[in-house]
Structures are given as structure tokens and as C-alpha cells.
Design a protein around this motif. Structure first.
Motif, PDB file in Angstrom:
ATOM      1  N   PRO A 147       5.336  25.859 -35.132  1.00 13.42           N
ATOM      2  CA  PRO A 147       5.017  27.293 -35.073  1.00 13.42           C
ATOM      3  C   PRO A 147       6.250  28.102 -34.649  1.00 13.42           C
ATOM      4  CG  PRO A 147       3.529  25.991 -33.681  1.00 13.42           C
ATOM      5  CD  PRO A 147       4.596  25.077 -34.146  1.00 13.42           C
ATOM      6  N   MET A 206       1.544  21.152 -27.064  1.00 11.41           N
ATOM      7  CA  MET A 206       2.852  20.782 -26.523  1.00 11.41           C
ATOM      8  C   MET A 206       3.154  21.659 -25.306  1.00 11.41           C
ATOM      9  SD  MET A 206       3.031  19.020 -29.310  1.00 11.41           S
ATOM     10  CE  MET A 206       3.115  19.976 -30.811  1.00 11.41           C
ATOM     11  N   ASN A 207       2.884  22.936 -25.495  1.00 12.21           N
ATOM     12  CA  ASN A 207       3.039  23.952 -24.451  1.00 12.21           C
ATOM     13  C   ASN A 207       2.356  25.198 -25.012  1.00 12.21           C
ATOM     14  OD1 ASN A 207       5.121  25.588 -25.994  1.00 12.21           O
ATOM     15  ND2 ASN A 207       6.186  23.622 -25.824  1.00 12.21           N
ATOM     16  N   LEU A 218      12.895  13.559 -35.570  1.00 11.40           N
ATOM     17  CA  LEU A 218      11.532  14.041 -35.797  1.00 11.40           C
ATOM     18  C   LEU A 218      11.409  15.507 -35.370  1.00 11.40           C
ATOM     19  CD1 LEU A 218       8.647  13.260 -36.749  1.00 11.40           C
ATOM     20  CD2 LEU A 218       8.090  12.999 -34.336  1.00 11.40           C
ATOM     21  N   ARG A 227      11.900  10.989 -44.501  1.00 13.76           N
ATOM     22  CA  ARG A 227      11.119  12.113 -45.031  1.00 13.76           C
ATOM     23  C   ARG A 227      11.980  13.056 -45.860  1.00 13.76           C
ATOM     24  NH1 ARG A 227       6.986  13.178 -39.960  1.00 13.76           N
ATOM     25  NH2 ARG A 227       6.902  10.972 -39.380  1.00 13.76           N
ATOM     26  N   GLU A 238       7.674  28.623 -30.978  1.00 13.03           N
ATOM     27  CA  GLU A 238       8.069  27.439 -30.221  1.00 13.03           C
ATOM     28  C   GLU A 238       9.584  27.311 -30.054  1.00 13.03           C
ATOM     29  OE1 GLU A 238       7.103  25.452 -28.250  1.00 13.03           O
ATOM     30  OE2 GLU A 238       7.622  23.357 -28.556  1.00 13.03           O
ATOM     31  N   LEU A 258       8.975  17.949 -20.525  1.00 11.97           N
ATOM     32  CA  LEU A 258       9.700  17.788 -21.790  1.00 11.97           C
ATOM     33  C   LEU A 258       9.330  16.457 -22.445  1.00 11.97           C
ATOM     34  CD1 LEU A 258      13.229  19.254 -20.865  1.00 11.97           C
ATOM     35  CD2 LEU A 258      11.521  20.276 -22.387  1.00 11.97           C
ATOM     36  N   LEU A 259       9.263  15.406 -21.624  1.00 11.72           N
ATOM     37  CA  LEU A 259       8.856  14.113 -22.179  1.00 11.72           C
ATOM     38  C   LEU A 259       7.429  14.167 -22.720  1.00 11.72           C
ATOM     39  CD1 LEU A 259      10.462  11.718 -19.551  1.00 11.72           C
ATOM     40  CD2 LEU A 259      10.935  11.723 -22.016  1.00 11.72           C
ATOM     41  N   LEU A 286      14.177  21.045 -25.429  1.00 14.05           N
ATOM     42  CA  LEU A 286      13.794  19.646 -25.593  1.00 14.05           C
ATOM     43  C   LEU A 286      14.878  18.875 -26.341  1.00 14.05           C
ATOM     44  CD1 LEU A 286      11.731  17.419 -25.265  1.00 14.05           C
ATOM     45  CD2 LEU A 286      10.463  18.339 -27.199  1.00 14.05           C
ATOM     46  N   PHE A 305      17.327  15.719 -24.941  1.00 16.97           N
ATOM     47  CA  PHE A 305      17.523  14.410 -25.562  1.00 16.97           C
ATOM     48  C   PHE A 305      18.981  14.200 -25.972  1.00 16.97           C
ATOM     49  CE2 PHE A 305      12.818  14.209 -26.897  1.00 16.97           C
ATOM     50  CZ  PHE A 305      12.496  13.534 -25.736  1.00 16.97           C
ATOM     51  N   TRP A 335       0.759  13.849 -32.389  1.00 13.13           N
ATOM     52  CA  TRP A 335       0.336  14.731 -33.496  1.00 13.13           C
ATOM     53  C   TRP A 335       0.832  14.189 -34.833  1.00 13.13           C
ATOM     54  CZ3 TRP A 335       3.590  17.417 -36.846  1.00 13.13           C
ATOM     55  CH2 TRP A 335       2.961  18.341 -37.704  1.00 13.13           C
ATOM     56  N   ASP A 336       2.109  13.861 -34.867  1.00 17.89           N
ATOM     57  CA  ASP A 336       2.713  13.353 -36.099  1.00 17.89           C
ATOM     58  C   ASP A 336       2.024  12.067 -36.558  1.00 17.89           C
ATOM     59  OD1 ASP A 336       5.004  13.469 -38.060  1.00 17.89           O
ATOM     60  OD2 ASP A 336       5.405  11.514 -37.157  1.00 17.89           O
ATOM     61  N   ASN A 338       5.926  16.730 -23.844  1.00 19.50           N
ATOM     62  CA  ASN A 338       6.019  17.525 -25.070  1.00 19.50           C
ATOM     63  C   ASN A 338       6.383  16.620 -26.259  1.00 19.50           C
ATOM     64  OD1 ASN A 338       6.889  19.368 -27.059  1.00 19.50           O
ATOM     65  ND2 ASN A 338       7.511  20.839 -25.518  1.00 19.50           N
ATOM     66  N   ALA A 339       7.396  15.794 -26.056  1.00 18.60           N
ATOM     67  CA  ALA A 339       7.829  14.890 -27.129  1.00 18.60           C
ATOM     68  C   ALA A 339       6.739  13.873 -27.454  1.00 18.60           C
ATOM     69  CB  ALA A 339       9.115  14.176 -26.720  1.00 18.60           C
ATOM     70  N   ARG A 346      -1.440  22.756 -31.540  1.00 20.87           N
ATOM     71  CA  ARG A 346      -1.804  22.448 -32.931  1.00 20.87           C
ATOM     72  C   ARG A 346      -3.220  21.912 -33.043  1.00 20.87           C
ATOM     73  NH1 ARG A 346       3.996  20.212 -35.206  1.00 20.87           N
ATOM     74  NH2 ARG A 346       5.237  21.578 -33.893  1.00 20.87           N
ATOM     75  N   MET A 370       2.922  11.120 -40.412  1.00 26.54           N
ATOM     76  CA  MET A 370       3.721   9.896 -40.288  1.00 26.54           C
ATOM     77  C   MET A 370       3.406   8.904 -41.405  1.00 26.54           C
ATOM     78  SD  MET A 370       3.932   7.275 -37.050  1.00 26.54           S
ATOM     79  CE  MET A 370       2.520   6.285 -37.584  1.00 26.54           C
ATOM     80  N   ASP A 425       3.010  26.214 -28.584  1.00 29.29           N
ATOM     81  CA  ASP A 425       2.876  25.236 -29.669  1.00 29.29           C
ATOM     82  C   ASP A 425       1.628  24.388 -29.446  1.00 29.29           C
ATOM     83  OD1 ASP A 425       3.190  23.512 -31.761  1.00 29.29           O
ATOM     84  OD2 ASP A 425       5.203  22.830 -31.219  1.00 29.29           O
ATOM     85  N   LEU A 485       4.106  15.501 -29.506  1.00 32.85           N
ATOM     86  CA  LEU A 485       4.507  15.707 -30.903  1.00 32.85           C
ATOM     87  C   LEU A 485       4.422  14.396 -31.687  1.00 32.85           C
ATOM     88  CD1 LEU A 485       5.593  17.807 -32.987  1.00 32.85           C
ATOM     89  CD2 LEU A 485       7.839  16.822 -32.540  1.00 32.85           C
ATOM     90  N   LEU A 486       4.844  13.304 -31.050  1.00 26.10           N
ATOM     91  CA  LEU A 486       4.757  11.993 -31.704  1.00 26.10           C
ATOM     92  C   LEU A 486       3.307  11.641 -32.000  1.00 26.10           C
ATOM     93  CD1 LEU A 486       7.425  10.189 -29.492  1.00 26.10           C
ATOM     94  CD2 LEU A 486       7.626  10.587 -31.956  1.00 26.10           C
TER      95      LEU A 486
END
Lengths: 504, 504
Positions: free
Chosen positions: A39, B244-245, A29, A250, A42, B22-23, A49, A53, B32-33, B25-26, B250, B38, B248, B29-30
Motif C-alpha cells: 500500500p 504489518m503496522n 521480497l 518472480r 507504507e 521491524l522483525l 525495515l 536489514f 502474507w506472502d 513486520n518482516a 492487508r 509465494m 500496511d 509480510l512473509l
């Protein structure tokens, strides 16, 4: 042992794989997002990140828990269900590839690749292969060292790389296959294309606004089986498919106002990849068998869509009225025959990704020969641009003006992906053979002309897609088509198409 | 101790927080998606993925490493830099809130919320509060038990909840503030709106296609300081901001062909949230201080944008020509004065999220009074619909026809977010006071009328945004405006606006 009586060890194994799959899902993702909506500022944080992972994933993939489980299963295969054994084989293969590399060397290599890709970009800007050459040398040196860790006695050095993308593939198999392919293409060119008449394809560059192109892509990939409840179609600079899992695959495309074919065939191509991933059976969820079985087979599914459906005259018999409806007056003076011929023009070109189906394999054969020489014959890398130009002149009759049109055009080597290119040509051949086998059982032309696509989709799901990575490419193609891979069906099909396009 | 001489313990602490960031952030994003791109079939797997990351985050947040570090810093504060101490205070507060809950109770509660939100959706479909009531009762019961773990002697039960969204906020402070606010609104209504003339706002519902609306939103939020290299504007069913930070952040909006105001003010509103997060100083990166300091202050930044800029007549003096240019002929018969008045109509309404700025705080006061009664006076929840209707009749002069227009309209209670609503009204009041303080130092009206927005952006960055979560709301507002929070500036501003709109 049945699924319902799964051993505790296999349950642990499955849980570990699931955790890895979840991390891969997130990494995918992030990758998709990085190419679509992220953006620009970023970049740095995103790299951290993804790195975090990847590190977690590496720890799980090669950690003590995984090592202990794999040792356990090696000692006692009866601890695994039948499905568990299939999963184990694939995991073991990945594990050995990763675990055999000294960690320090692997980390240094990863850094090298990251630098090399930036240098490659810069070298392209300056049109200077010399700028990239020192990095390519380091990558090849590292790769040769890696090969020494992986290699068995029977394999040539380049075989080791081929096998990583196409399990079971070797130089001994590819040489005759590519030789047959090359001479077959040469014959089609000599007998049909050159004596024929170059069709009108000016109309292919008429203005079609991006919204219309998007609607076209959406409508057509959906008809061809792409499931929008399990996927999306977005825009990116380079088209790609990213599958998180079978419920979220996707695809992207790109639009040029004066080249509708690029987005349309691009979408159809990516939708072929996606169709594969959307239709793997549920039992392989959260295992490494949930994706395609090899690069070549994966590419065969995208190329099947693009070359054998999307460029097929019978497909356009059904689709062209719809196409004209969606594009308004733009093509009202172009009849179906003119359209189909314009859609299937072939001419030699310098850039692989822009090549037509007939000349495309020649681009691959050139790269195959160069890679083989690098790894099996210690080719001096300084000679690459010269050899590149020579082979393009020899096989395609044209010579690049500069390195960007030549040896710097692909990112693969900068990314360490040596041995990857043959997959593209294999994809063509697999697709041709699959199409032939399908024709033996179904009246494909009539189905296409009637827009009755479902039987064609179902056939591929049954014969190819559902198995995911659970069958090796050789076994899969043998079971699906009844014979081992050959170039003859692909060549026969191209002969028919170009006869129609050039000999009228 | 300087940053450069950071103790080993603080370095460990920072590394742990970075992993958590970081987690987060992820997870963001999930999230937002999940609200934007999604595919619909992905829901189940996505929930597992988010659950997996949340679990990892929880382990880091409350694990033995974190516990040991926090104990160490409690015993010896000199192990921390000055910045480290600010971070520690926030982390400690979050830690205590989480760590004081018995894990089993917390897990059960999380499951309950997930069910409750589904039941809430179903209850809305059936327009039946009774369907949702048993779940609401369970949530309130759980929440009351949680409060018993968190509560200190001085605080009322509801104070405990208020404090979680707006640190330092209490019933004792809110009661007089909201009372002043309510009577002030009533006076504006009685003196200006009711005796005035309802402006023409029919033209607000003219057709404006979504592409045009999107261009309008993009152009205007960018002028107001939203940085598109550090953020994006996408479409979702409910508009939101996810950071996210700082690189980024949104925002999303939604489009209705016959209500351009919704998307435009929605985008401007979300861009206010985003401006806050994009401009926190870099030193708080990867710490819990990188976001806003409280819900109320965060909302003040979105409402500042929406109410004090986006609805401001002076803002439209500059923006209306541009607006007309982008919308073609649609509003060519509407002059600036008519437009501004139509943009600022007020009338009582049943749905909080659709209320205009003048009536909006009344929706909040109703919810505040009900929540206070639930937690401090053990209100019988069966009475909620009756009390809801009664208060709407009393404060706004209208009564909902059904529960969807009434007590079932907000998702907050189903999500366990009791004590959250007051933040929205606090956001209004903070914004009003900030706007007033800015006017004391800058000629805001002239700057707006000239489209010279940068000084207004810079002022907020300097006084509010840069600090992120490093200052408590009280301290922040005192330093930025020179006095503690009051309702008077907000009321004075609204009086001016509605005089202009209704008394002409």
C-alpha cells in the motif's frame, strides 16, 4: 578435500553466507512487494525495515568474523573445498569492494543517491537537466574518489566501473567490439532497411484486453521454460525479475490495452532472466554464486528469450495459431507473414527502453562514450545535454525535444550505476553468439517451428544456467560457444531477420 | 516525566522494541506472502527464513538486554513515562510467558506443533481422528506442563489459557455468560425461527463472476472505512487479516462463483479487523500496543462489520441499489426485502466457519466445554469424538457423519491454540454491546439507510480503535459502553433481526 570433509572454518564461512543469503532473500521480497502489492502509505516504515536489514547484512559482510575467515583462507587455501574456493573468490571480491570504502563516505554516498533519485524525478517533471546537474556532479565526484580506492595500476578509471558489472571487461576490449557493432548496424540499415519497404504494423496497436494479454504471457513464458511452481508473474509499473533463490524467482510485466507486444515481449524477456536463476545447481544455494555471473550474461539470457526466440519468425510459426486462438477474432485478418513483419519493424527512436533490437545498441554506445569521457577524460558535465543531442543526431538521425527524451531518461546515473549500460549491449552480443553456437548443434529453426522448445531450454541450462556465478563471463562464453565474444554472430542474425522483414 | 524528557533507559527500551517490531513486520509480510503469491516450491527455504527471524526475535524478547531493562523498570517505575509504563506492562506480560518456559521444552513443543499440523492434515484426508490423537495427547501434556509454570494459585488451569487470549477472562466469568447466551439463542430459535417460515435463499447461489465479486468487495469495504492507501485486498485459500503496522494492513478473501455472500461477508469481516489496526494512534507505533488489545476485542470489530453492518437490513437499504448496479441483471427479480431475508437465513450446521450468526456461538460453547473438561477435569481425549457428536446433537440437533465434519474440523488444537475459541463468541457479545451503545448516541439505522457511514466509523475509532493494546479488554468495554460485558444486547439484536426475517 571433499565436501564431506569440510573444514570447520569453511563450515563457519558457509553458515555466515547463509545468514547473509537469508537477509538478501528478505530484502528481495520487500523489494518485490514494494513494486507490486505494498500500500502507498507504507513507504516510510518500509524504508526503515529495508535499511535495518541492509545494515545487518553490511555488518555480516564486512564484520570481524568475515574478515578473520577471509584472512585465514588467504593464508591457507587448503582449508577450502574446490567449491569453497570458487565461493571464496567471489566473496573476497565483494568484500574488497565494500571494505575499501571509508564507512562515513559510503553512508554519505547512500544518502546522496537517495536524494538524487528524488531530484531526478523532479527534474524530469520540470524537463530540466539543470536541476539534476548539481547532484550528478556530486555523484561523479564521489564515484571518482571511490575509484581511487579500488583502482589498480593497469586499469583506467572507467575500467574499474565496467569490471563491477562485467568482471574482466575493459575499455580496451569494448572499443573495438562496439565499433564493429556500430558499423555493422549502420550497414544493415543502409543495405536492407532504408532501401526496403516499411512493413504494416498498424495492427500491433489493436485493443487486446489485459486478461487476454495476461493469459498470453502466462502460456508463452511457461512454454519457454518458466516454472510457475518456482515463480510468479505479477504486474508492476516497470517490468523486473527478482530472484529470492532458485525456488522463488518472480517476474512482472505491465499491460497497455493498445500495445500487446509490450507486455508479451516484456514477459518473455523477464522470463529469460528468471530461467537463469531457476536453473542454477543446488550446490550454490545460499552463496553469492546462486545468481548470474554478470550483468551482461544475465541480460544475454533475457535478450535470448526476447530477440532470438520471442521475435523469431520460426517461433511464431508454432505460436501464432495459439496466439490467434487466445485473442479471438482480433487478428483473424492478419496472416503469419504480415504478423512477423509487423513484429520486427525497426525505426530510430529517442527512448532506449522502447528501442527495437537493431537500434538498441546505438543507444548504449552513446551512453558508453559519454561515461567513458566522464571518467577517463574528465568531461565537463554541463556539456552532457549538448553531447547527447549531437550523438543521437549522428548515430540515429534524430534529436530529443527536451531533456526527458534525452539525458534525463534513465535512472541509472541517479542511482550511481555508471558502467552498467554496456551490459545491455554485451547481453545482445552474448545472446547472438550463444544462439549461433546452439544452431551449430541443434536444428533450432525446426525445433522452434514445431514448438519443441525443451532441447533449446536444456542446452542453455547445461551451457549457461547451471553454473550460476561460478564461472567468469569470459570463461563461460568460451566454454559454451568455443570462442571469445565477437559481434559477428549477432550482426549476421539481424541481417537475416531484417532481410526477411524489409526485402520481400 | 514528559515524553520529551524520556530517560536513557526508556530510549533503549523503545529502540529494542522497535527492532522487534521491524522483525515482526518482516515475519508478517512473509506470512502474507506465503498465503498469497509465494510459489509452491519455495516452502522449505521460506520456513528457514521465518525460523531465522523468529529466533532473532526470541533473542531480543528474552535476552539479557531486555531482562536488565525490565528489572530496572520493576525496581524504579519513575524511569518510564506514562506511555512507557503502559508499554512496559504489556512487554512484561509477554516476557514472563516466554521466559518462564525452559528453552528446550519450548523448542520441542514448537517442533511438535509443526508435526502435529501435518498429521492433522493427513488425519483429515483419512477422516481418522485416531491418527491425530497421539499428537493431540502430546500437545495437551506439554500445555499442562506449561500451565504449571505459568499458573497462580487463584486461577484454574484453563483460566491460564483463557487469559492468554483474553486478559482477565476466567471460567467463573464465562460460565454464566455462555449459559445466558445459550439459553437466549434457544429461546430465539424456539419462539421465532422454528414457528416462522424459512425464507427463499436460492438466489444467493446464482452465478456471479469473480471480477464482479471483487469489485463488490472493494467498493463496500472502502465505504465501510477500509483505507486502500494503507492496505490491500487479495485472494487466499482462507481469508485473513495481517497487519504489518497501521500503514500496511492487508486483508484477503476467497471467491466462489456460486456463493457471492462468502466473499462479500468475508471481506467485510476482515475489513473490520483491518479498521482496528489502521486506526491505532501513532504513538504506539513499533510497540506491542500497536495491535488490538485481545482476540475477543479484535473479533468484535470484524463481527461488528459482518453481523451488525454487513447483514443489517438498514445497511442493505442503502447498499442494495449499488449491489444491483454492479451485478447487472442477475438479481433484477429480487426485491430488497427478499434479498435481506435470504441474506439472514439461519439453520443448524456442522462446520463452525460456515455457521450463521445465531447458531455460531453454540459451536463455540461446545468447544469451550470440551477444552474446560480437558484442562480442568482431565478428560480422556479418546472420548472427544463421542462427546463432540453428543453435544452437537444436544445443542444443534445434528450429528457429524465423520471426524472431518466433527472434531477434526478446526486447526486450532493442532496449533496448540487451546483457550482461543471463546474469543469468537466474546467477539459476538462485545460487538452486540458496542452496537447497542452506539445506538444510544447515534441514529444508527438512519445513518446506515442513508449510507452515511462516517459517524459510525468515527465512533469506533474514538471508543475502540485508537487505543490499540493500551487498555485491557474489561476497561475498554466499560469505558466504551458504560457497563461490563453482558449477552443481553447481542440477544436483543438477534431477536429483532430474526423476527424481521422469519415472522412476516
Amino acid at each position: 578435500m571433499t565436501q564431506s570433509a569440510m573444514s570447520a572454518a569453511e563450515q563457519d564461512f558457509r553458515a555466515l553466507l547463509k545468514e547473509m543469503a537469508l537477509l538478501e532473500n528478505a530484502i528481495s521480497l520487500l523489494d518485490w512487494d514494494g513494486h507490486t502489492y505494498m500500500p502507498s502509505a507504507e513507504g516510510t516504515q518500509r524504508a526503515e525495515l529495508v535499511g535495518y536489514f541492509n545494515q545487518r547484512h553490511f555488518q555480516l559482510e564486512t564484520g570481524s568474523k568475515m574478515t578473520a575467515l577471509l584472512n585465514l583462507f588467504e593464508a591457507d587455501g587448503s582449508l577450502l573445498t574446490v567449491d569453497g574456493q570458487a565461493i571464496y573468490r567471489r566473496v573476497k571480491r565483494n568484500y574488497e569492494r565494500t571494505a575499501k570504502l571509508p564507512e562515513a563516505e559510503f553512508v554519505a554516498y547512500t544518502k546522496l543517491l537517495s536524494q538524487a533519485q528524488n531530484v531526478w524525478l523532479s527534474a524530469r517533471k520540470h524537463q530540466q537537466f539543470a536541476e539534476f546537474l548539481p547532484y550528478l556532479k556530486q555523484i561523479v565526484t564521489a564515484k571518482k574518489r571511490f575509484i581511487s580506492y579500488w583502482k589498480t595500476d593497469e586499469a583506467t578509471a572507467y575500467d574499474v566501473l565496467l569490471d563491477q558489472f562485467e568482471p574482466g571487461m575493459t575499455v580496451a576490449k569494448l572499443d573495438p567490439l562496439f565499433s564493429e557493432l556500430q558499423s555493422g548496424i549502420e550497414r544493415i540499415n543502409a543495405e536492407i532497411v532504408r532501401p526496403g519497404q516499411q512493413p504494416n504494423d498498424q495492427f500491433m496497436h489493436r485493443y487486446v484486453d489485459q486478461t487476454t494479454q495476461h493469459h498470453l504471457s502466462e502460456a508463452i513464458v511457461q512454454e519457454l521454460g518458466f516454472d510457475f511452481t518456482k515463480g510468479s508473474l505479477d504486474i508492476s509499473m516497470h517490468p523486473f525479475t527478482i530472484g529470492m533463490n532458485r525456488n522463488d524467482v518472480r517476474i512482472t510485466t505491465r499491460y497497455d490495452d493498445h500495445d500487446f507486444q509490450m507486455s508479451l515481449l516484456g514477459s518473455i524477456h523477464e522470463a529469460g532472466h528468471a530461467l537463469y536463476e531457476q536453473n542454477v545447481v543446488a550446490k550454490w544455494d545460499n552463496t553469492p554464486l546462486a545468481g548470474g555471473t554478470s550483468m551482461g550474461i544475465h541480460e544475454s539470457q533475457s535478450l535470448f528469450n526476447e530477440v532470438f526466440l520471442g521475435r523469431n519468425p520460426a517461433f511464431w510459426q508454432h505460436t501464432y495459431p495459439r496466439f490467434r486462438e487466445l485473442t479471438g477474432e482480433i487478428f483473424s485478418d492478419i496472416d503469419l507473414d504480415t504478423f512477423v513483419r509487423g513484429f520486427n519493424v525497426t525505426r530510430p527512436s529517442l527512448i532506449r527502453t522502447e528501442a527495437d533490437p537493431l537500434t538498441y545498441p546505438l543507444h548504449i554506445i552513446i551512453r558508453y562514450e559519454l561515461e567513458k569521457a566522464i571518467f577517463n577524460e574528465d568531461l565537463d558535465l554541463d556539456e552532457l545535454p549538448m553531447l547527447w543531442a549531437k550523438k543521437y543526431q549522428q548515430y540515429l538521425g534524430i534529436t530529443p525535444d527536451n531533456d526527458v527524451e534525452g539525458v534525463l531518461q534513465d535512472i541509472h546515473w541517479a542511482g550511481g550505476d555508471m558502467g552498467y549500460f554496456p551490459s545491455y549491449a554485451l547481453g545482445h552480443l552474448y545472446a547472438g553468439q550463444i544462439f549461433h553456437a546452439m544452431q551449430e548443434e541443434l536444428d533450432v529453426e525446426t525445433l522452434l517451428a514445431n514448438g519443441d522448445f525443451q532441447p533449446l531450454i536444456d542446452w542453455r541450462v547445461q551451457r549457461i544456467h547451471q553454473f550460476g556465478g561460478s564461472k567468469e563471463p569470459n570463461d563461460l562464453i568460451l566454454a559454451a560457444t568455443g570462442e571469445p565474444l565477437s559481434a559477428k554472430y549477432w550482426l549476421a542474425y539481424q541481417r537475416t531477420v531484417y532481410e526477411r522483414v524489409y526485402q520481400y
